[in-house]
Design an enzyme around this catalytic site. Structure first.
Site, PDB file in Angstrom:
ATOM      1  N   SER A  88       0.739  -1.265   0.128  1.00  0.00           N
ATOM      2  CA  SER A  88      -0.039   0.076  -0.017  1.00  0.00           C
ATOM      3  C   SER A  88       0.803   1.131  -0.262  1.00  0.00           C
ATOM      4  O   SER A  88       0.202   2.302  -0.667  1.00  0.00           O
ATOM      5  CB  SER A  88      -0.941  -0.028   1.156  1.00  0.00           C
ATOM      6  OG  SER A  88      -1.912  -1.147   1.076  1.00  0.00           O
ATOM      7  N   LYS A 132     -10.376  -5.661  10.355  1.00  0.00           N
ATOM      8  CA  LYS A 132     -11.408  -5.223   9.378  1.00  0.00           C
ATOM      9  C   LYS A 132     -12.717  -5.107   9.685  1.00  0.00           C
ATOM     10  O   LYS A 132     -13.625  -4.194   9.616  1.00  0.00           O
ATOM     11  CB  LYS A 132     -11.471  -5.876   7.946  1.00  0.00           C
ATOM     12  CG  LYS A 132     -10.241  -5.303   7.021  1.00  0.00           C
ATOM     13  CD  LYS A 132     -10.436  -6.221   5.747  1.00  0.00           C
ATOM     14  CE  LYS A 132      -9.268  -5.697   4.762  1.00  0.00           C
ATOM     15  NZ  LYS A 132      -9.408  -6.301   3.480  1.00  0.00           N
ATOM     16  N   ASP A 160     -12.886  -2.363  -0.834  1.00  0.00           N
ATOM     17  CA  ASP A 160     -12.791  -3.799  -1.334  1.00  0.00           C
ATOM     18  C   ASP A 160     -13.594  -4.287  -2.205  1.00  0.00           C
ATOM     19  O   ASP A 160     -13.498  -5.124  -3.193  1.00  0.00           O
ATOM     20  CB  ASP A 160     -12.313  -4.840  -0.404  1.00  0.00           C
ATOM     21  CG  ASP A 160     -11.253  -4.949   0.339  1.00  0.00           C
ATOM     22  OD1 ASP A 160     -10.383  -4.398  -0.248  1.00  0.00           O
ATOM     23  OD2 ASP A 160     -11.005  -5.170   1.594  1.00  0.00           O
ATOM     24  N   GLY A 219     -13.099 -11.770   6.126  1.00  0.00           N
ATOM     25  CA  GLY A 219     -13.480 -10.611   5.677  1.00  0.00           C
ATOM     26  C   GLY A 219     -13.724 -10.213   4.144  1.00  0.00           C
ATOM     27  O   GLY A 219     -14.709  -9.656   3.457  1.00  0.00           O
ATOM     28  N   ALA A 220     -12.768 -10.934   3.367  1.00  0.00           N
ATOM     29  CA  ALA A 220     -12.617 -10.532   2.101  1.00  0.00           C
ATOM     30  C   ALA A 220     -13.857 -11.062   1.417  1.00  0.00           C
ATOM     31  O   ALA A 220     -14.381 -10.658   0.336  1.00  0.00           O
ATOM     32  CB  ALA A 220     -11.351 -11.189   1.432  1.00  0.00           C
TER      33      ALA A 220
HETATM   34  P1  NAP Z   1      -9.806 -13.739   6.884  1.00  0.00           P
HETATM   35  O1  NAP Z   1     -10.675 -12.652   7.400  1.00  0.00           O
HETATM   36  O2  NAP Z   1      -8.729 -14.197   7.654  1.00  0.00           O
HETATM   37  O3  NAP Z   1     -10.511 -14.998   6.020  1.00  0.00           O
HETATM   38  C1  NAP Z   1      -9.682 -15.984   5.666  1.00  0.00           C
HETATM   39  C2  NAP Z   1     -10.618 -17.170   5.308  1.00  0.00           C
HETATM   40  O4  NAP Z   1     -10.099 -18.091   4.926  1.00  0.00           O
HETATM   41  C3  NAP Z   1     -11.476 -17.722   6.754  1.00  0.00           C
HETATM   42  O5  NAP Z   1     -12.714 -18.363   6.078  1.00  0.00           O
HETATM   43  C4  NAP Z   1     -10.659 -19.104   6.828  1.00  0.00           C
HETATM   44  O6  NAP Z   1     -11.242 -19.922   7.721  1.00  0.00           O
HETATM   45  C5  NAP Z   1     -10.343 -19.334   5.694  1.00  0.00           C
HETATM   46  N1  NAP Z   1      -8.848 -19.816   5.533  1.00  0.00           N
HETATM   47  C6  NAP Z   1      -7.718 -19.753   6.087  1.00  0.00           C
HETATM   48  N2  NAP Z   1      -6.726 -20.523   5.795  1.00  0.00           N
HETATM   49  C7  NAP Z   1      -7.399 -21.688   5.393  1.00  0.00           C
HETATM   50  C8  NAP Z   1      -6.979 -22.857   4.478  1.00  0.00           C
HETATM   51  N3  NAP Z   1      -5.853 -23.218   4.922  1.00  0.00           N
HETATM   52  N4  NAP Z   1      -7.759 -23.698   4.062  1.00  0.00           N
HETATM   53  C9  NAP Z   1      -9.382 -23.319   3.965  1.00  0.00           C
HETATM   54  N5  NAP Z   1      -9.649 -22.080   4.409  1.00  0.00           N
HETATM   55  C10 NAP Z   1      -8.629 -21.465   5.150  1.00  0.00           C
HETATM   56  O7  NAP Z   1      -8.737 -13.132   5.640  1.00  0.00           O
HETATM   57  P2  NAP Z   1      -9.476 -12.169   4.347  1.00  0.00           P
HETATM   58  O8  NAP Z   1      -9.024 -10.759   4.927  1.00  0.00           O
HETATM   59  O9  NAP Z   1     -10.773 -12.639   4.143  1.00  0.00           O
HETATM   60  O10 NAP Z   1      -8.383 -12.454   3.240  1.00  0.00           O
HETATM   61  C11 NAP Z   1      -8.206 -13.740   2.801  1.00  0.00           C
HETATM   62  C12 NAP Z   1      -7.294 -13.692   1.471  1.00  0.00           C
HETATM   63  O11 NAP Z   1      -7.545 -12.559   0.618  1.00  0.00           O
HETATM   64  C13 NAP Z   1      -5.951 -13.311   2.077  1.00  0.00           C
HETATM   65  O12 NAP Z   1      -5.019 -13.805   1.379  1.00  0.00           O
HETATM   66  C14 NAP Z   1      -5.687 -11.610   1.675  1.00  0.00           C
HETATM   67  O13 NAP Z   1      -4.515 -11.280   1.394  1.00  0.00           O
HETATM   68  C15 NAP Z   1      -6.632 -11.789   0.254  1.00  0.00           C
HETATM   69  N6  NAP Z   1      -7.146 -10.224   0.083  1.00  0.00           N
HETATM   70  C16 NAP Z   1      -6.746  -9.716  -1.026  1.00  0.00           C
HETATM   71  C17 NAP Z   1      -7.081  -8.536  -1.449  1.00  0.00           C
HETATM   72  C18 NAP Z   1      -6.853  -7.887  -2.577  1.00  0.00           C
HETATM   73  O14 NAP Z   1      -6.998  -6.657  -2.950  1.00  0.00           O
HETATM   74  N7  NAP Z   1      -6.406  -8.571  -3.552  1.00  0.00           N
HETATM   75  C19 NAP Z   1      -8.059  -7.962  -0.340  1.00  0.00           C
HETATM   76  C20 NAP Z   1      -8.489  -8.426   0.884  1.00  0.00           C
HETATM   77  C21 NAP Z   1      -8.047  -9.887   1.020  1.00  0.00           C
HETATM   78  P3  NAP Z   1     -11.301 -19.820   9.189  1.00  0.00           P
HETATM   79  O15 NAP Z   1     -12.234 -18.824   9.495  1.00  0.00           O
HETATM   80  O16 NAP Z   1     -11.905 -21.332   9.559  1.00  0.00           O
HETATM   81  O17 NAP Z   1      -9.937 -19.741   9.720  1.00  0.00           O
END
Ligand code: NAP
Length: 300
Positions: A19, A68, A106, A138-139
């Site tokens: 960022s 978030k 997002d 969150g994503a």
């Molecule tokens: P988060 O709130 O921590 O949610 C992650 C989700 O993935 C949860 O449902 C979690 O399950 C699940 N998970 C984690 N590890 C796993 C695994 N090994 N196998 C299966 N499910 C798994 O994170 P987030 O903010 O949603 O972000 C998710 C991904 O999106 C990250 O890699 C982040 O960098 C990316 N992202 C990218 C952008 C972009 O602009 N490109 C924006 C936002 C996020 P549990 O709840 O059971 O742990």
């Protein structure tokens, strides 16, 4: 409007964030004075650290994992999108930090990058309007909101934990239901992981990975690779993960090796940043200037 735009990111950890590069490129492009700083804040210090940052004269901050959703009680107002998504990735400070409005850019980042990818890859959306989303954090909330904005209301979400998956669906169904005829279902990840339901993937035109699987080039689990192979060849694979180096993510590699069109999370990152920058400064910045900054680092 301040003449010097003090901006930043709160999260834990934050040190590998792209960022600062994106926002400093935007400041430079528009000839605005300012800086973008990183604030590593442990969850237990969130309320006090946010209050402290708000008083320092910053125009605003981005918010990343794990704050978030946790930051929402400490804000004075929410944008409509942040309200229905139930997560905030951008805060604007006013009135010496007493006013703190939360936004979610997002949603725009995802919907804009997806609509461009569908067009660029000439994805046929006539045969199916159904989407599978892996992950319910969150994503994934922003993904569901972005899909609804584009008119894709048939969404199956897969999570590891049934309680989390159900909460995800019930809260979003309530807030997004008014946007259209939402058919949002939650399922346990093992249903697709063990290929228990043969049709779960076959009739989807889009698969979104909203988990960190494949992040930092870590290999994908075998079950995830098996799932991808079950998709229809006309499907688009969208990996929210992005590579910090100039290389494909493991999911993109897999998609390409099997002949699927794919996109990683870099465009979403850029578009959410451009929208946040506009909210803070009132100035639109071309996404190209942020893309070029990444290219100069060999990351795009
Ligand atoms: P988060 O709130 O921590 O949610 C992650 C989700 O993935 C949860 O449902 C979690 O399950 C699940 N998970 C984690 N590890 C796993 C695994 N090994 N196998 C299966 N499910 C798994 O994170 P987030 O903010 O949603 O972000 C998710 C991904 O999106 C990250 O890699 C982040 O960098 C990316 N992202 C990218 C952008 C972009 O602009 N490109 C924006 C936002 C996020 P549990 O709840 O059971 O742990």
């Amino acid at each position: 409007m301040p003449e010097v735009f003090q901006l930043g990111l709160i999260g834990h950890p934050v040190k590998h964030s792209l960022s600062p590069l994106l926002h400093e490129a935007a400041l430079l492009y528009l000839g605005l004075k300012g800086e973008y700083r990183l604030f590593d804040i442990a969850p237990e210090n969130l309320e006090s650290s946010l209050a402290e940052i708000a008083k320092r004269g910053l125009r605003g901050v981005n918010v990343t994992i794990p704050h978030k959703q946790a930051v929402m009680p400490f804000l004075t107002e929410l944008s409509e999108e942040a309200g229905y998504v139930g997560a905030v990735n951008t805060i604007v400070f006013d009135d010496g930090g007493r006013s703190r409005k939360g936004h979610n850019t997002d949603v725009y980042g995802f919907s804009k990058s997806l609509s461009e990818a569908l067009e660029r890859e000439r994805i046929d959306t006539q045969w199916s309007k159904s989407v599978v989303v892996v992950g319910c954090g969150g994503a994934a909330r922003a993904v569901v909101a972005g899909l609804c904005e584009l008119g894709y209301f048939d969404i199956s979400v897969y999570g590891r934990d049934s309680e989390k998956a159900q909460t995800f669906v019930s809260s979003l169904a309530k807030s997004m239901g008014s946007k259209g005829d939402l058919l949002l279902q939650s399922n346990l990840l093992r249903v697709i992981a063990n290929l228990e339901d043969e049709n779960a993937l076959r009739n989807k035109f889009l698969l979104v990975n909203a988990t960190p699987m494949g992040q930092d080039s870590k290999p994908l689990p075998d079950w995830f690779s098996a799932c991808v192979a079950k998709l229809d060849r006309r499907a688009l694979i969208y990996d929210l993960v992005y590579s910090r180096m100039d290389m494909a993510t493991p999911l993109e590699d897999l998609a390409q090796s099997k002949g699927y069109a794919s996109i990683d999370g870099l465009d979403m990152l850029i578009y959410q940043a451009a929208r946040a920058f506009e909210i803070w400064t009132g100035r639109a910045v071309p996404a190209e200037c942020m893309k070029e900054a990444l290219e100069r680092l060999g990351r795009c």
